[in-house]
Design a protein around this motif. Structure first.
Motif, PDB file in Angstrom:
ATOM      1  N   PHE A 152       0.794  -1.234   0.000  1.00 20.60           N
ATOM      2  CA  PHE A 152       0.000   0.000   0.000  1.00 20.60           C
ATOM      3  C   PHE A 152       0.823   1.278   0.000  1.00 20.60           C
ATOM      4  O   PHE A 152       0.326   2.339  -0.362  1.00 20.60           O
ATOM      5  CB  PHE A 152      -0.955   0.002   1.200  1.00 20.60           C
ATOM      6  CG  PHE A 152      -1.969  -1.098   1.162  1.00 20.60           C
ATOM      7  CD1 PHE A 152      -3.017  -1.060   0.250  1.00 20.60           C
ATOM      8  CD2 PHE A 152      -1.870  -2.191   1.996  1.00 20.60           C
ATOM      9  CE1 PHE A 152      -3.961  -2.075   0.195  1.00 20.60           C
ATOM     10  CE2 PHE A 152      -2.798  -3.224   1.951  1.00 20.60           C
ATOM     11  CZ  PHE A 152      -3.846  -3.168   1.050  1.00 20.60           C
ATOM     12  N   TYR A 153       2.088   1.212   0.403  1.00 22.40           N
ATOM     13  CA  TYR A 153       2.878   2.435   0.478  1.00 22.40           C
ATOM     14  C   TYR A 153       3.090   3.113  -0.870  1.00 22.40           C
ATOM     15  O   TYR A 153       3.163   4.346  -0.936  1.00 22.40           O
ATOM     16  CB  TYR A 153       4.220   2.149   1.162  1.00 22.40           C
ATOM     17  CG  TYR A 153       4.140   2.185   2.672  1.00 22.40           C
ATOM     18  CD1 TYR A 153       2.962   1.843   3.328  1.00 22.40           C
ATOM     19  CD2 TYR A 153       5.230   2.555   3.442  1.00 22.40           C
ATOM     20  CE1 TYR A 153       2.889   1.860   4.706  1.00 22.40           C
ATOM     21  CE2 TYR A 153       5.164   2.581   4.824  1.00 22.40           C
ATOM     22  CZ  TYR A 153       3.998   2.228   5.452  1.00 22.40           C
ATOM     23  OH  TYR A 153       3.926   2.256   6.808  1.00 22.40           O
ATOM     24  N   PRO A 154       3.235   2.361  -1.985  1.00 27.85           N
ATOM     25  CA  PRO A 154       3.345   3.049  -3.277  1.00 27.85           C
ATOM     26  C   PRO A 154       2.138   3.928  -3.590  1.00 27.85           C
ATOM     27  O   PRO A 154       2.272   4.992  -4.189  1.00 27.85           O
ATOM     28  CB  PRO A 154       3.464   1.884  -4.272  1.00 27.85           C
ATOM     29  CG  PRO A 154       4.106   0.798  -3.487  1.00 27.85           C
ATOM     30  CD  PRO A 154       3.506   0.908  -2.117  1.00 27.85           C
ATOM     31  N   VAL A 155       0.940   3.502  -3.182  1.00 29.48           N
ATOM     32  CA  VAL A 155      -0.262   4.330  -3.383  1.00 29.48           C
ATOM     33  C   VAL A 155      -0.161   5.592  -2.541  1.00 29.48           C
ATOM     34  O   VAL A 155      -0.482   6.700  -2.990  1.00 29.48           O
ATOM     35  CB  VAL A 155      -1.529   3.535  -3.009  1.00 29.48           C
ATOM     36  CG1 VAL A 155      -2.770   4.402  -3.168  1.00 29.48           C
ATOM     37  CG2 VAL A 155      -1.639   2.284  -3.872  1.00 29.48           C
ATOM     38  N   PHE A 156       0.290   5.429  -1.289  1.00 31.50           N
ATOM     39  CA  PHE A 156       0.454   6.591  -0.426  1.00 31.50           C
ATOM     40  C   PHE A 156       1.496   7.550  -1.000  1.00 31.50           C
ATOM     41  O   PHE A 156       1.420   8.759  -0.796  1.00 31.50           O
ATOM     42  CB  PHE A 156       0.886   6.148   0.978  1.00 31.50           C
ATOM     43  CG  PHE A 156      -0.126   5.283   1.683  1.00 31.50           C
ATOM     44  CD1 PHE A 156      -1.469   5.344   1.338  1.00 31.50           C
ATOM     45  CD2 PHE A 156       0.266   4.421   2.692  1.00 31.50           C
ATOM     46  CE1 PHE A 156      -2.401   4.547   1.986  1.00 31.50           C
ATOM     47  CE2 PHE A 156      -0.659   3.630   3.350  1.00 31.50           C
ATOM     48  CZ  PHE A 156      -1.993   3.683   2.999  1.00 31.50           C
ATOM     49  N   GLY A 157       2.476   6.991  -1.713  1.00 34.54           N
ATOM     50  CA  GLY A 157       3.499   7.831  -2.328  1.00 34.54           C
ATOM     51  C   GLY A 157       2.926   8.780  -3.364  1.00 34.54           C
ATOM     52  O   GLY A 157       3.371   9.919  -3.487  1.00 34.54           O
ATOM     53  N   ALA A 158       1.921   8.309  -4.104  1.00 34.01           N
ATOM     54  CA  ALA A 158       1.259   9.174  -5.085  1.00 34.01           C
ATOM     55  C   ALA A 158       0.577  10.342  -4.392  1.00 34.01           C
ATOM     56  O   ALA A 158       0.591  11.483  -4.880  1.00 34.01           O
ATOM     57  CB  ALA A 158       0.249   8.367  -5.886  1.00 34.01           C
ATOM     58  N   LEU A 159      -0.011  10.067  -3.231  1.00 35.22           N
ATOM     59  CA  LEU A 159      -0.667  11.124  -2.466  1.00 35.22           C
ATOM     60  C   LEU A 159       0.362  12.118  -1.937  1.00 35.22           C
ATOM     61  O   LEU A 159       0.128  13.338  -1.924  1.00 35.22           O
ATOM     62  CB  LEU A 159      -1.454  10.497  -1.307  1.00 35.22           C
ATOM     63  CG  LEU A 159      -2.479  11.378  -0.609  1.00 35.22           C
ATOM     64  CD1 LEU A 159      -3.538  11.878  -1.587  1.00 35.22           C
ATOM     65  CD2 LEU A 159      -3.158  10.589   0.519  1.00 35.22           C
ATOM     66  N   LEU A 160       1.490  11.611  -1.497  1.00 36.95           N
ATOM     67  CA  LEU A 160       2.581  12.473  -1.040  1.00 36.95           C
ATOM     68  C   LEU A 160       3.056  13.377  -2.171  1.00 36.95           C
ATOM     69  O   LEU A 160       3.304  14.574  -1.969  1.00 36.95           O
ATOM     70  CB  LEU A 160       3.733  11.612  -0.527  1.00 36.95           C
ATOM     71  CG  LEU A 160       5.061  12.315  -0.237  1.00 36.95           C
ATOM     72  CD1 LEU A 160       4.884  13.345   0.866  1.00 36.95           C
ATOM     73  CD2 LEU A 160       6.125  11.288   0.155  1.00 36.95           C
ATOM     74  N   LEU A 161       3.188  12.810  -3.368  1.00 36.83           N
ATOM     75  CA  LEU A 161       3.615  13.588  -4.533  1.00 36.83           C
ATOM     76  C   LEU A 161       2.617  14.701  -4.839  1.00 36.83           C
ATOM     77  O   LEU A 161       3.002  15.849  -5.102  1.00 36.83           O
ATOM     78  CB  LEU A 161       3.759  12.663  -5.739  1.00 36.83           C
ATOM     79  CG  LEU A 161       4.372  13.264  -6.999  1.00 36.83           C
ATOM     80  CD1 LEU A 161       5.809  13.679  -6.748  1.00 36.83           C
ATOM     81  CD2 LEU A 161       4.307  12.265  -8.153  1.00 36.83           C
ATOM     82  N   PHE A 162       1.316  14.370  -4.785  1.00 35.46           N
ATOM     83  CA  PHE A 162       0.287  15.374  -5.036  1.00 35.46           C
ATOM     84  C   PHE A 162       0.370  16.495  -4.011  1.00 35.46           C
ATOM     85  O   PHE A 162       0.299  17.683  -4.357  1.00 35.46           O
ATOM     86  CB  PHE A 162      -1.098  14.740  -4.992  1.00 35.46           C
ATOM     87  CG  PHE A 162      -2.216  15.752  -4.964  1.00 35.46           C
ATOM     88  CD1 PHE A 162      -2.661  16.352  -6.132  1.00 35.46           C
ATOM     89  CD2 PHE A 162      -2.802  16.141  -3.758  1.00 35.46           C
ATOM     90  CE1 PHE A 162      -3.670  17.303  -6.109  1.00 35.46           C
ATOM     91  CE2 PHE A 162      -3.812  17.085  -3.727  1.00 35.46           C
ATOM     92  CZ  PHE A 162      -4.251  17.674  -4.907  1.00 35.46           C
TER      93      PHE A 162
ATOM     94  N   SER B 177       2.908  17.556  -2.154  1.00 35.45           N
ATOM     95  CA  SER B 177       4.107  18.390  -2.258  1.00 35.45           C
ATOM     96  C   SER B 177       4.071  19.295  -3.488  1.00 35.45           C
ATOM     97  O   SER B 177       4.288  20.514  -3.390  1.00 35.45           O
ATOM     98  CB  SER B 177       5.355  17.496  -2.308  1.00 35.45           C
ATOM     99  OG  SER B 177       5.414  16.666  -1.181  1.00 35.45           O
ATOM    100  N   ILE B 178       3.794  18.695  -4.643  1.00 37.21           N
ATOM    101  CA  ILE B 178       3.774  19.477  -5.882  1.00 37.21           C
ATOM    102  C   ILE B 178       2.572  20.412  -5.918  1.00 37.21           C
ATOM    103  O   ILE B 178       2.686  21.582  -6.304  1.00 37.21           O
ATOM    104  CB  ILE B 178       3.766  18.540  -7.106  1.00 37.21           C
ATOM    105  CG1 ILE B 178       5.056  17.720  -7.149  1.00 37.21           C
ATOM    106  CG2 ILE B 178       3.591  19.342  -8.397  1.00 37.21           C
ATOM    107  CD1 ILE B 178       5.104  16.724  -8.283  1.00 37.21           C
ATOM    108  N   GLY B 179       1.414  19.906  -5.515  1.00 41.05           N
ATOM    109  CA  GLY B 179       0.188  20.710  -5.550  1.00 41.05           C
ATOM    110  C   GLY B 179       0.287  21.965  -4.708  1.00 41.05           C
ATOM    111  O   GLY B 179      -0.074  23.068  -5.168  1.00 41.05           O
ATOM    112  N   LEU B 180       0.779  21.843  -3.496  1.00 39.10           N
ATOM    113  CA  LEU B 180       0.891  23.009  -2.623  1.00 39.10           C
ATOM    114  C   LEU B 180       1.929  23.997  -3.151  1.00 39.10           C
ATOM    115  O   LEU B 180       1.737  25.211  -3.062  1.00 39.10           O
ATOM    116  CB  LEU B 180       1.260  22.564  -1.208  1.00 39.10           C
ATOM    117  CG  LEU B 180       0.125  21.930  -0.393  1.00 39.10           C
ATOM    118  CD1 LEU B 180       0.665  21.292   0.872  1.00 39.10           C
ATOM    119  CD2 LEU B 180      -0.935  22.972  -0.041  1.00 39.10           C
ATOM    120  N   THR B 181       3.014  23.475  -3.710  1.00 37.03           N
ATOM    121  CA  THR B 181       4.054  24.359  -4.251  1.00 37.03           C
ATOM    122  C   THR B 181       3.519  25.177  -5.423  1.00 37.03           C
ATOM    123  O   THR B 181       3.695  26.408  -5.469  1.00 37.03           O
ATOM    124  CB  THR B 181       5.275  23.534  -4.698  1.00 37.03           C
ATOM    125  OG1 THR B 181       5.747  22.749  -3.604  1.00 37.03           O
ATOM    126  CG2 THR B 181       6.381  24.451  -5.175  1.00 37.03           C
TER     127      THR B 181
END
Length: 481
Positions: free
Chosen positions: A184-194, A196-200
């Motif tokens: 499941f962590y790879p799925v959570f990684g996509a959320l982390l990417l969103f 970080s990039i989204g807020l920036t």
């Protein structure tokens, strides 16, 4: 904006320059079997792909530390960004690389056993204490923060989420590493990417919030804290996980047991630290920008950095985007909290020589840890964070001394580990002696001198201990390498 991009560029550049230098000095052996091959057990020693191992390592180490720490550090001004960048490249990345690679070289052992091997039995016992304390505090901090945010999102009582998260932690701690963490962590990684990039991107294009307002070159060397709090040495304790964190030393052995080849070490360990540094820079920039500067941050954040997370996520990304971003901030600590308890179990198992192939044995060690963690959740978050910060950085210093001892034993350039070890030891001792809350409330000058002398005495003792020692068989290249 330019300062933000420069910081990101320096971090990425550090990976391809200093990271390569550190790897070369250490000397990887691609032909040597890693613990994932030689000690495969289907529970903790499980081979995984390099990308998956990297992503799990990043999620393991990136809890609320690279979010809450930089937010609190931003109260001192852009100096926090300076520490994140250079601390990450020259201290945190080195710390994480060696904590992972020394574990790979030593059958996947945890940091207390590594400290015992290279620094002696006393260091092993001290490291065991610090590691368990840090991991318990991490587990508690990383359950309290997401539970509070979930309560704010839903309006439900925070106790409900505390119970639910602890229940998940218990399951994730005792099942094989590839069943939950690996899937499941790879799925959570996509959320982390969103997140970080989204807020920036949202901050950059925002018409209401300018990126790093009023930040100039001179500000990076000034203490802008509106409450006149001293920058030295507090900044280096508060901004922990985004620059250097002893907690990472407890997490790296988890992936050292799953990594397929030593050649992947720089990407997995040093690279994950750079990734966390980028997350830290993003949140430090948001903290300095969203409320219009340091004084606005102090008012808008209040006493809990979670307030900034909530306000900035919703303010920059709207209701739906803000919900996803906050969800990312919630998942980050949960994915670190479960591995914190897992690491605690493995450290205790190594210390008491309890095999972990049976689930009953895993429960025997896990349940007392969760009971202790549940009790600690009743303590005020601010107090927990201060204790976590000190124990965390003390563990980092101990790991760096362990790495320095290894390098001295092998007649390699030990200064890449020794210099950050000297610095972090000075920071921790100075903070403990000077702090009125956690320490002796001694004058700053006296505390700093004592910190420097302590660091030099440790170096002197280490030099005498290592001189004339021979290599252990685990360190000698295997035939055919």
């Amino acid at each position: 904006m330019s300062w933000f991009l420069l910081s990101i560029g320096l971090l990425i550049g550090g990976y391809f320059t200093y990271g390569v230098f550190v790897e070369k000095i250490f000397g990887t052996r691609p032909a040597r079997l890693t613990p994932a091959h030689s000690h495969a057990d289907g529970v903790d020693y499980v081979r995984m792909s390099t990308k998956k191992v990297y992503l799990i390592q990043l999620l393991n180490i990136a809890g609320v530390g690279p979010i809450f720490g930089p937010i609190l550090g931003a109260l001192y001004g852009p100096a926090a960004m300076l520490w994140i960048v250079f601390g990450c490249i020259f201290a945190g990345g080195v710390h994480d690389y060696f904590s992972g690679m020394l574990s790979v070289r030593n059958k996947g052992q945890s940091v207390p056993n590594l400290a015992g091997k290279y620094l002696g039995s006393h260091a092993k016992h001290v490291s065991n204490i610090f590691a368990i304390v840090v991991l318990l505090l991490v587990g508690v901090v990383f359950v309290s923060a997401p539970a509070g945010l979930l309560s704010r999102l839903t309006g439900l009582n925070v106790t409900i989420f505390l119970v639910c998260i602890f229940a998940y932690y218990l399951v994730a701690t005792i099942v094989p590493v590839d069943k939950i963490i690996g899937r499941f962590y790879p799925v959570f990684g996509a959320l982390l990417l969103f997140m970080s990039i989204g807020l920036t991107v949202a901050l950059v294009v925002s018409s209401e919030h300018s990126m790093l307002p009023g930040v100039e070159a001179a500000n990076f060397f000034q203490n802008l804290n509106p409450n006149d709090m001293p920058l030295w040495p507090a900044l280096f304790i508060i901004v922990a996980c985004g620059a250097i964190s002893g907690f990472h030393a407890t997490q790296s052995p988890l992936m050292a047991r799953c990594m397929e080849n030593e050649h992947n070490g720089r990407f997995v360990f040093y690279g994950a630290m750079i990734g966390e540094g980028i997350i830290a820079i993003i949140w430090c920039a948001i903290a300095l920008s969203f409320f219009g500067g340091v004084e606005g941050l102090a008012v808008g954040m209040g006493e809990n950095p979670a307030n900034l997370v909530y306000e900035a996520s919703n303010g920059l990304l709207g209701a739906f985007g803000g919900f996803l971003a906050i969800l990312g901030v919630i998942i980050l600590p949960i994915t670190s909290g479960d591995t914190a308890f897992r690491s605690s179990r493995l450290i205790l198992a190594e210390y008491f020589h309890i095999p972990q192939h049976l689930i009953q044995a895993r429960l025997l060690l896990a349940l007392p840890l969760f009971i202790g963690g549940a009790i600690l959740t009743q303590i005020d978050f601010g107090i927990l964070w201060r204790y976590f910060g000190v124990a965390n950085q003390a563990t980092a210093a101990l790991m760096l001394w362990t790495a320095a001892a290894y390098m001295l034993r092998h007649n390699k350039l030990h200064w890449i580990c020794t210099i950050p070890a000297l610095f972090m030891t000075t920071v921790v001792v100075t903070y403990i002696l000077n702090s009125s809350d956690l320490g002796l409330d001694l004058p700053m000058t006296l505390s700093t001198i004592a910190g420097m002398l302590t660091a030099l005495l440790i170096l002197s003792g280490l030099w005498k201990r290592i001189k004339g020692r021979t290599l252990d068989h685990e360190d000698v290249p295997e035939p055919g390498e």
